[in-house]
Design a protein around this motif. Structure first.
Motif, mmCIF file in Angstrom:
data_model
loop_
_atom_site.group_PDB
_atom_site.id
_atom_site.type_symbol
_atom_site.label_atom_id
_atom_site.label_comp_id
_atom_site.label_asym_id
_atom_site.label_seq_id
_atom_site.Cartn_x
_atom_site.Cartn_y
_atom_site.Cartn_z
ATOM 1 N N GLU A 13 -10.032 -8.114 -3.488
ATOM 2 C CA GLU A 13 -10.860 -7.124 -2.800
ATOM 3 C C GLU A 13 -10.316 -6.779 -1.415
ATOM 4 O O GLU A 13 -10.313 -5.609 -1.004
ATOM 5 N N VAL A 14 -9.873 -7.788 -0.680
ATOM 6 C CA VAL A 14 -9.367 -7.551 0.673
ATOM 7 C C VAL A 14 -8.129 -6.671 0.625
ATOM 8 O O VAL A 14 -7.994 -5.707 1.393
ATOM 9 N N GLN A 16 -7.180 -4.625 -1.804
ATOM 10 C CA GLN A 16 -7.484 -3.287 -2.307
ATOM 11 C C GLN A 16 -8.164 -2.430 -1.236
ATOM 12 O O GLN A 16 -7.889 -1.229 -1.108
ATOM 13 N N ALA A 17 -9.039 -3.032 -0.433
ATOM 14 C CA ALA A 17 -9.672 -2.296 0.654
ATOM 15 C C ALA A 17 -8.637 -1.889 1.699
ATOM 16 O O ALA A 17 -8.662 -0.766 2.227
ATOM 17 N N ALA A 18 -7.687 -2.798 1.994
ATOM 18 C CA ALA A 18 -6.619 -2.476 2.940
ATOM 19 C C ALA A 18 -5.740 -1.353 2.409
ATOM 20 O O ALA A 18 -5.330 -0.457 3.162
ATOM 21 N N THR A 20 -6.590 1.112 0.442
ATOM 22 C CA THR A 20 -7.310 2.386 0.583
ATOM 23 C C THR A 20 -7.202 2.918 2.006
ATOM 24 O O THR A 20 -6.924 4.102 2.236
ATOM 25 N N ARG A 21 -7.403 2.051 2.978
ATOM 26 C CA ARG A 21 -7.364 2.485 4.378
ATOM 27 C C ARG A 21 -5.955 2.900 4.804
ATOM 28 O O ARG A 21 -5.766 3.909 5.484
ATOM 29 N N CYS A 65 -2.872 -10.337 3.297
ATOM 30 C CA CYS A 65 -4.271 -10.153 2.914
ATOM 31 C C CYS A 65 -4.697 -11.317 2.034
ATOM 32 O O CYS A 65 -5.621 -11.201 1.219
ATOM 33 N N GLU A 77 -3.516 -2.449 10.949
ATOM 34 C CA GLU A 77 -3.398 -1.068 10.493
ATOM 35 C C GLU A 77 -2.790 -0.151 11.541
ATOM 36 O O GLU A 77 -2.541 1.022 11.262
#
Length: 253
Positions: A13-14, A16-18, A20-21, A65, A77
């Motif tokens: 999850e971590v 995949q969220a990274a 996307t951003r 991550c 980021e």
């Protein structure tokens, strides 16, 4: 300089969220159009990415991550293009493992960290170890044995009390896992060009499995391990945080 980036991420999850951003901020291109690969995950995903791109000339820059992240850079980021431009490159060669199995088949695998032999049943493994065709130890009675690259020397090898090898050194570590006989054998440091062969003694009574970076081959009869100079992995690190610094740091904690 703004290089074209191909982002890759683990299924966590971590990560995949990274993903996307970062894609929203920097964009992404297919691997065949990229100038650099940015891998998001932990060390396991970094190894996966390096294996998946072993025929590619592209450098890989990892951002952590996951948990340990020995092969990764700190996640941020901000200023990614500047970080990629300033990054320092380490080039490492994998090991090639050739394993002969009980059913007559032969398996060939590449391993960036280490190749390990582990007992596959309740009894200790019994191994004969040869280096460049000359028998050096018979028998080694143990839970297992491994050959490690410098890049992998702080992983399983270090947990098994093997030596930490400087990056760029032309050597490999040969380390026993919980040796029973001979009790005082502490392993060996071998030239990078060495070919190490493990013959499994009493395989029906004492089955042995072989692993290369977590990929397993069961019921092996013999395994040969050598460095593979024809394949080079290019890994990028932030200045002052490369593998050499990390290897030194591991020895003072």
């Amino acid at each position: 300089m703004r290089r074209k980036i191909a982002f890759m991420a683990s299924h966590g999850e971590v990560a995949q969220a990274a993903l996307t951003r970062l894609v929203a901020r920097y964009g992404t291109v297919p691997e065949d159009e990229a100038e650099v690969i940015v891998a998001l995950g932990g060390d396991g995903f970094m190894l996966h990415t390096l294996h998946a791109t072993e025929t590619s000339p592209l450098p890989v820059y990892g951002m952590n991550c996951g948990t340990v992240g020995f092969l990764m850079n700190e996640y941020s980021e901000d200023d990614l293009h500047a970080r990629l431009e300033a990054a320092e490159e380490e080039v490492i060669n994998p090991l090639r493992m050739t394993a002969a199995c009980a059913d007559g088949s032969t398996r060939d695998l590449l391993a960036i960290n280490e190749v390990s032999l582990l007992r596959g049943g309740p009894q200790a493994a019994k191994l004969r170890i040869s280096v460049d065709g000359k028998v050096r130890l018979e028998p080694l009675v143990c839970d297992g044995a491994l050959v490690s690259t410098p890049a992998g020397s702080t992983a399983y090898n270090y947990s098994a009390h093997g030596p930490i090898l400087p990056i760029g050194s032309e050597v490999l570590a040969l380390t026993a896992v919980a040796p029973f006989r001979p009790r005082r054998w502490r392993g060996a440091i071998l030239p990078k060009r060495a070919v190490v062969r493990f013959d499994v003694l009493e395989p029906q009574k004492r089955p042995v499995m072989a692993e290369g970076d977590g990929r397993s081959v069961r019921d092996v009869r013999w395994v040969e391990v050598r460095s593979e100079p024809t394949i080079s992995h290019r890994i990028l690190f932030d200045p002052g945080h490369g593998l050499e610094e990390r290897l030194l740091r591991e020895q003072f904690v």
